[in-house]
Each structure stands twice: as C-alpha cells, then as structure tokens.
Design a protein around this motif. Structure first.
Motif, PDB file in Angstrom:
ATOM      1  N   ALA A 106       0.837  -1.203   0.000  1.00  0.00           N
ATOM      2  CA  ALA A 106       0.000   0.000   0.000  1.00  0.00           C
ATOM      3  C   ALA A 106       0.864   1.242   0.000  1.00  0.00           C
ATOM      4  CB  ALA A 106      -0.917   0.016   1.219  1.00  0.00           C
ATOM      5  N   ASN A 107       0.427   2.227  -0.746  1.00  0.00           N
ATOM      6  CA  ASN A 107       1.085   3.532  -0.753  1.00  0.00           C
ATOM      7  C   ASN A 107       0.266   4.449   0.152  1.00  0.00           C
ATOM      8  OD1 ASN A 107       2.147   6.059  -1.270  1.00  0.00           O
ATOM      9  ND2 ASN A 107       2.333   5.743  -3.468  1.00  0.00           N
ATOM     10  N   LEU A 108       0.778   4.689   1.357  1.00  0.00           N
ATOM     11  CA  LEU A 108       0.095   5.547   2.319  1.00  0.00           C
ATOM     12  C   LEU A 108       0.822   6.881   2.380  1.00  0.00           C
ATOM     13  CD1 LEU A 108      -0.577   2.993   5.216  1.00  0.00           C
ATOM     14  CD2 LEU A 108      -2.114   3.681   3.365  1.00  0.00           C
ATOM     15  N   ARG A 109       0.307   7.852   1.631  1.00  0.00           N
ATOM     16  CA  ARG A 109       0.887   9.194   1.581  1.00  0.00           C
ATOM     17  C   ARG A 109       2.371   9.147   1.225  1.00  0.00           C
ATOM     18  NH1 ARG A 109      -2.338   8.737   5.766  1.00  0.00           N
ATOM     19  NH2 ARG A 109      -0.594   8.388   7.166  1.00  0.00           N
ATOM     20  N   GLY A 110       2.703   8.331   0.247  1.00  0.00           N
ATOM     21  CA  GLY A 110       4.070   8.240  -0.224  1.00  0.00           C
ATOM     22  C   GLY A 110       4.927   7.235   0.506  1.00  0.00           C
ATOM     23  N   GLU A 111       4.399   6.592   1.528  1.00  0.00           N
ATOM     24  CA  GLU A 111       5.149   5.586   2.292  1.00  0.00           C
ATOM     25  C   GLU A 111       4.636   4.199   1.911  1.00  0.00           C
ATOM     26  OE1 GLU A 111       6.756   5.077   6.878  1.00  0.00           O
ATOM     27  OE2 GLU A 111       5.004   6.315   6.449  1.00  0.00           O
TER      28      GLU A 111
END
Length: 212
Positions: A106-111
């Motif tokens: 998952a890409n969570l705000r760029g993380e």
C-alpha cells in the motif's frame, strides 16, 4: 410632595417611606426574576435527574487502551501503543512471489507499507473486502506493517492481567500471536511479536518498481 421636592424645600427625609419604596422595588425585581411554575418544575426535574444519575464507573486498575477490530466474525484487539493509524485501503500492488498471506503493498501518503492478511494464521475465515474494510497500520517510529481488518469497532479497554488463556484452535497456525482472551471474547494480539516476526517481512527484491 415628592422626595426631591421635600429635599429642595428643606423638609426632613421620610426614612420610613424611603425604606418602604426600596422594599417594594426589591420585591418587584424578585418576582420578575422568579421563573414560572412550568419553568421551575422543569428545572427541578432536570436537577433531580442529574442527581439520580449513577456516577461514572471507575477505570479498572491496570486497564490499557486497545483498538478493537473484526476478522472473520471474531473480535481482536491491539494495544494502541503499537497502532499508528487506521486507514481506508488504497489499491494494493500485488507482490510477485510473495507468500499468500501478503495481500500486497500500500502507498500511504508516499510511504510503502506491506499489507498482511493474518486470518489464516489466526484461524479466521476469509471475508470479501467491502466498504468497511480497513488497514490497521502498526509501527513505532514509522509505519512498518498494516493488517487487513474486516471492520474496526473503535477504542476499548482491557486489563491484561485479567486475560484468559486463548482456547485451542486447530486452524490457528500462529498461537503465539494471541496473548489471551477477555471474558467477553475479545482476543488481544501481541503487536510487538507481529512487528518483530521475520516471517512477515517481504524481501526487497520482490517489491514492484511502482505503486499507485
């Protein structure tokens, strides 16, 4: 003759009349401030309800805040100290060659965060994802891992010392993940054990080059 006229004429002040006038004025003000019969009854009833309400139950000694969520119809919890956030799952990137319990990345705000489906480990039946599905993101200094949850119930409290041993479950492949169960059936997971388990770490070479 008014009091002002009496003063201008040099007549003595009628103290008795002045006291009577002040008393009448005070009585009139008190009557105006006094609530009506209906208002007075409503105020008394509200006060009686407030006095009759039971005091809030004291917090049990040793109670710890936890985040409760559901997996396959069963209730689980994690101590809030290992939970960074709860998020709606974005589109997950599949990881080639990753174990079956890895739902994706998952890409969570760029993380980039590995998303793990621990149902198989806990013996919980699979449930199709819907609008209630959430990611429970774990980590200390940063997001290290995210667990798929069928639904998040919210914050709760439990006393770790009061936990009962988790009943044996033949389908539970990782019994060490479950610290115990409350009398109400809420199973507390061992968050630190999940975070330090090397079996849940996805090898870097298997990561895709782009996640959207």
């Amino acid at each position: 003759m008014t009091e002002g006229e009496r003063r201008r004429a040099g007549a003595p002040i009628d103290w008795k009349a002045l006291e009577d006038r002040l008393a009448r004025a005070a009585s009139a003000l008190g009557a105006g401030a006094r609530p009506s019969g209906d208002a007075a009854r409503a105020a008394l009833q509200a006060r009686a309800r407030a006095l009759a309400a039971p005091p809030p139950a004291p917090r049990p000694a040793g109670a710890r805040p936890v985040l409760a969520f559901r997996l396959g119809g069963e209730r689980y919890a994690l101590e809030t100290e290992v939970v960074r956030e709860v998020a709606r799952p974005p589109r997950l990137a599949r990881l080639p060659g990753a174990p079956a319990f890895v739902a994706g990345l998952a890409n969570l705000r760029g993380e980039l965060v590995d998303v793990i489906d621990v149902r198989e480990y806990l013996g919980a039946p699979p449930v199709p994802a819907d609008e209630r599905t959430r990611l429970v993101v774990l980590g200390a200094e940063r997001a290290e891992l995210a667990l798929l949850a069928d639904e998040v119930d919210g914050l709760d409290e439990l006393v770790p010392a009061d936990l009962l041993p988790a009943p044996a479950a033949p389908r539970r492949a990782r019994p060490e993940y479950v610290r115990g169960v409350t009398a109400a059936g809420l199973a507390l997971l061992d968050g630190p054990a999940l975070l330090r388990d090397p079996r849940l770490v996805v090898d870097a070479p298997s990561l895709p080059t782009e996640v959207t």
